[in-house]
Design a protein around this motif. Structure first.
Motif, mmCIF file in Angstrom:
data_model
loop_
_atom_site.group_PDB
_atom_site.id
_atom_site.type_symbol
_atom_site.label_atom_id
_atom_site.label_comp_id
_atom_site.label_asym_id
_atom_site.label_seq_id
_atom_site.Cartn_x
_atom_site.Cartn_y
_atom_site.Cartn_z
ATOM 1 N N ASN A 171 -0.403 52.384 5.501
ATOM 2 C CA ASN A 171 -0.108 53.639 4.811
ATOM 3 C C ASN A 171 -0.789 54.805 5.529
ATOM 4 O O ASN A 171 -0.177 55.851 5.761
ATOM 5 C CB ASN A 171 -0.548 53.552 3.354
ATOM 6 C CG ASN A 171 -0.070 54.729 2.549
ATOM 7 O OD1 ASN A 171 1.107 55.066 2.557
ATOM 8 N ND2 ASN A 171 -0.990 55.365 1.848
ATOM 9 N N VAL B 93 0.963 55.512 8.861
ATOM 10 C CA VAL B 93 2.231 56.217 8.678
ATOM 11 C C VAL B 93 1.981 57.707 8.454
ATOM 12 O O VAL B 93 2.653 58.550 9.060
ATOM 13 C CB VAL B 93 3.042 55.583 7.527
ATOM 14 C CG1 VAL B 93 4.176 56.480 7.075
ATOM 15 C CG2 VAL B 93 3.579 54.220 7.957
ATOM 16 N N LYS B 94 1.017 58.036 7.619
ATOM 17 C CA LYS B 94 0.698 59.448 7.382
ATOM 18 C C LYS B 94 0.276 60.124 8.685
ATOM 19 O O LYS B 94 0.760 61.219 9.012
ATOM 20 C CB LYS B 94 -0.427 59.579 6.352
ATOM 21 C CG LYS B 94 -0.018 59.281 4.942
ATOM 22 C CD LYS B 94 -1.224 59.424 4.008
ATOM 23 C CE LYS B 94 -0.900 58.929 2.627
ATOM 24 N NZ LYS B 94 -2.085 58.930 1.752
ATOM 25 N N HIS C 233 11.608 60.008 7.882
ATOM 26 C CA HIS C 233 10.203 59.675 7.654
ATOM 27 C C HIS C 233 9.919 59.569 6.159
ATOM 28 O O HIS C 233 9.222 58.651 5.718
ATOM 29 C CB HIS C 233 9.286 60.722 8.289
ATOM 30 C CG HIS C 233 9.192 60.640 9.767
ATOM 31 N ND1 HIS C 233 8.492 61.558 10.517
ATOM 32 C CD2 HIS C 233 9.701 59.745 10.662
ATOM 33 C CE1 HIS C 233 8.567 61.238 11.796
ATOM 34 N NE2 HIS C 233 9.302 60.141 11.908
ATOM 35 N N ALA C 234 10.449 60.490 5.385
ATOM 36 C CA ALA C 234 10.243 60.471 3.921
ATOM 37 C C ALA C 234 10.838 59.197 3.318
ATOM 38 O O ALA C 234 10.245 58.602 2.405
ATOM 39 C CB ALA C 234 10.851 61.711 3.287
ATOM 40 N N LYS D 62 8.444 56.393 4.015
ATOM 41 C CA LYS D 62 7.286 56.512 3.121
ATOM 42 C C LYS D 62 7.627 56.010 1.731
ATOM 43 O O LYS D 62 6.806 55.341 1.089
ATOM 44 C CB LYS D 62 6.801 57.963 3.059
ATOM 45 C CG LYS D 62 6.128 58.446 4.315
ATOM 46 C CD LYS D 62 5.770 59.923 4.186
ATOM 47 C CE LYS D 62 5.310 60.527 5.478
ATOM 48 N NZ LYS D 62 5.073 61.967 5.367
ATOM 49 N N ASP D 63 8.830 56.309 1.244
ATOM 50 C CA ASP D 63 9.264 55.821 -0.070
ATOM 51 C C ASP D 63 9.318 54.291 -0.100
ATOM 52 O O ASP D 63 8.905 53.666 -1.082
ATOM 53 C CB ASP D 63 10.625 56.398 -0.447
ATOM 54 C CG ASP D 63 10.578 57.885 -0.781
ATOM 55 O OD1 ASP D 63 9.462 58.423 -1.016
ATOM 56 O OD2 ASP D 63 11.657 58.517 -0.798
ATOM 57 N N ILE E 170 5.716 53.079 -0.233
ATOM 58 C CA ILE E 170 5.137 53.289 -1.565
ATOM 59 C C ILE E 170 5.660 52.238 -2.534
ATOM 60 O O ILE E 170 4.902 51.684 -3.327
ATOM 61 C CB ILE E 170 5.430 54.720 -2.074
ATOM 62 C CG1 ILE E 170 4.588 55.718 -1.283
ATOM 63 C CG2 ILE E 170 5.152 54.844 -3.565
ATOM 64 C CD1 ILE E 170 4.984 57.167 -1.483
#
Length: 137
Positions: free
Chosen positions: A50, A53-54, A79-80, A83-84, A87
């Motif tokens: 995580n 990735v950020k 990218h979003a 990230k989803d 998460i």
């Protein structure tokens, strides 16, 4: 799920040292999911993923923004989406076995991320090269 989707290779190297190093770091991190492990190690590695990735997406987006890359909005959207997915995996991890978590993480990296590098990231390489001042050695 067949995890033999992609491995680190020279075809993932763009000649952009920061990006190449970060992509290699991701594959190294993915390798820590192989084999037996305990819940704490797996969860720590998920947190590391995580954080990676950020950091990577942020650095890549900052570079592309500075170079006024025309497809930046679409790139950020992809990218979003990743990230989803991450998460959701973090949320689901408490109900999954270690093998299931490892399989999902490896699929995200060796599947989604490899395809992203080879199909999406590769598209910005000519732009970055043509908009980055070259230094003489």
């Amino acid at each position: 799920m067949d995890i033999q989707l992609a491995q680190w290779s020279e075809k993932l190297v763009f000649g952009l040292p920061m990006i190449d190093s970060q992509h290699k770091q991701l594959y190294d991190l993915a390798g820590t999911f192989a084999g037996n492990g305990d819940q704490i190690r797996v969860m720590k590695t998920l947190v590391m993923l995580n954080n990676y990735v950020k950091d990577h997406f942020g650095a890549e987006e900052q570079m592309l923004e500075a170079l006024k890359y025309p497809d930046l909005a679409a790139h950020k959207l992809l990218h979003a989406q990743f990230k989803d997915l991450l998460i959701k995996l973090l949320d689901d991890a408490r109900q999954l076995s270690l093998d299931e978590i490892a399989s999902k993480v490896q699929y995200l990296i060796y599947g989604w991320f490899s395809n992203h590098i080879l199909q999406v990231d590769v598209a910005y390489v000519p732009w970055v090269r043509s908009h980055t001042p070259q230094t003489q050695d």
